[in-house]
Write a protein that holds these residues in place. Structure first.
Motif, PDB file in Angstrom:
ATOM      1  N   LEU A 120      -7.765   1.399   5.863  1.00 20.69           N
ATOM      2  CA  LEU A 120      -7.875   0.393   6.966  1.00 20.69           C
ATOM      3  C   LEU A 120      -7.602  -0.934   6.691  1.00 20.69           C
ATOM      4  N   ASP A 121      -7.849  -1.322   5.537  1.00 24.79           N
ATOM      5  CA  ASP A 121      -7.703  -2.775   4.813  1.00 24.79           C
ATOM      6  C   ASP A 121      -6.385  -2.898   4.627  1.00 24.79           C
ATOM      7  N   LYS A 122      -5.396  -1.884   4.558  1.00 29.35           N
ATOM      8  CA  LYS A 122      -4.061  -2.065   4.343  1.00 29.35           C
ATOM      9  C   LYS A 122      -3.176  -1.800   5.814  1.00 29.35           C
ATOM     10  N   LEU A 123      -3.868  -1.836   6.792  1.00 28.34           N
ATOM     11  CA  LEU A 123      -3.226  -1.514   8.195  1.00 28.34           C
ATOM     12  C   LEU A 123      -2.255  -2.625   8.542  1.00 28.34           C
ATOM     13  N   GLU A 124      -2.721  -3.760   8.362  1.00 31.64           N
ATOM     14  CA  GLU A 124      -1.945  -4.982   8.942  1.00 31.64           C
ATOM     15  C   GLU A 124      -0.575  -5.355   7.912  1.00 31.64           C
TER      16      GLU A 124
END
Length: 321
Positions: A187-191
């Motif tokens: 989720l932290d790497k989604l962007e």
């Protein structure tokens, strides 16, 4: 789908241009599959075709956001509201997607997301359900874990009481802690992963948009695509090579191409048991016969993407009429 409590003869409208899980779940829960043809440009279900298929036994609509490209959700929701139907969004490709600024998966009765290894976020297997109605959400929670009223955590860590009740005959559908631990950091790497796919999309668009003999499957200008797939269509009127031959030649030069999708109604079981035939959904059949999905993932380098562009463009030009 199980929470809808379908009765024999109840119909659910969906697209033939999807993975078979979309229609299997209708059959597994006692419903009747009704397919509606797709839009030629987006490969998503066509709202006008949905309208044609609504009848007195229709209970629900399952739109599939193919490749993360949003369906025309305003039109679909208008149809659902006019006919008192439930909408369950198949968001398997659509983690980052939006329609007119609203996240996909938040429009209807419920939605499902996939975390299969090929998806934008993966937990190895599994997925999640979104639902805006707490009563329905609780029923889905019960169904996902044997119909047990309280989770192990609730019983042992919160209430310190090992006893539990069973409220309905549920399933073993809950995600494991190991799977969740694998997915949460992504989720932290989604962007950043989305930004990389956007760069790759630009590279491919620049290479393929004006190449004679192929067509880029377009994006909905009224929404944001999760950019899960990059799809090209071969033009059979301009090329003297079949798709199967094209895929084989691409493999020989080291480029693996996939197909998303073969229309569901063309599979043997659906024809033998449900009576579907070639010609039932001509737009889906045309797209399904000529579409190809390219290598498309955040770790793909600019150099590899350029190599894919050069290799496929050379193949297309070699086989023009």
């Amino acid at each position: 789908m199980r929470s809808l409590n379908l009765q024999p003869g109840d119909e659910v409208i969906t697209t033939p241009m999807s993975f078979v899980a979309t229609s299997h779940v209708i059959l597994q829960n006692g419903g009747t599959v009704v397919f509606a043809d797709i839009d030629r440009k987006s490969h998503n279900i066509d709202p006008a075709e949905i309208a044609r298929k609504i009848g007195p036994r229709t209970r629900a609509i399952i739109p599939v956001h193919v490749g993360g490209n949003p369906c025309e959700m305003d039109q679909i929701m208008q149809l659902a509201q006019a006919h008192d139907l439930q909408v369950i969004e198949d968001c398997a490709h659509a983690v980052e997607s939006e329609f007119q600024g609203q996240p996909l998966g938040t429009f209807g009765y419920a939605s499902s997301f996939s975390f299969y290894p090929t998806k934008n976020i993966t937990t190895g297997e599994g997925g999640i359900v979104l639902c805006g109605n707490e009563e329905i959400a609780q029923q889905i929670r019960l169904l996902s874990s044997h119909g047990i009223a309280k989770s192990t955590w609730q019983r042992m860590e919160v209430e310190h009481n090992p006893l539990y009740d069973v409220l309905l005959p549920g399933f073993k559908y809950n995600m494991s802690d190991l799977q969740a631990a694998l997915g949460l950091p992504q989720l932290d790497k989604l962007e950043s992963m989305y930004a990389r796919r956007k760069q790759l999309r630009s590279i491919y668009d620049a290479a393929f948009t004006d190449v004679e003999g192929i067509e880029v499957v377009g994006l909905n200008p009224r929404g944001k695509s999760a950019l899960h797939l990059y799809m090209l269509m071969l033009d059979p009127t301009r090329l003297k090579i079949s798709r199967a031959q094209f895929i084989d030649e691409a493999r020989k030069i080291g480029i693996e191409l996939s197909v998303n999708y073969t229309p569901i109604h063309l599979f043997t079981w659906y024809q033998q048991n449900l009576g579907f035939r070639q010609g039932d959904f001509p737009v889906a059949e045309h797209c399904g016969a000529h579409v190809m999905s390219l290598p498309f993932y955040p770790l793909l380098t600019d150099e590899d993407a350029a190599w894919v562009c050069e290799g496929l463009t050379t193949l297309v030009k070699r086989h023009l009429n």
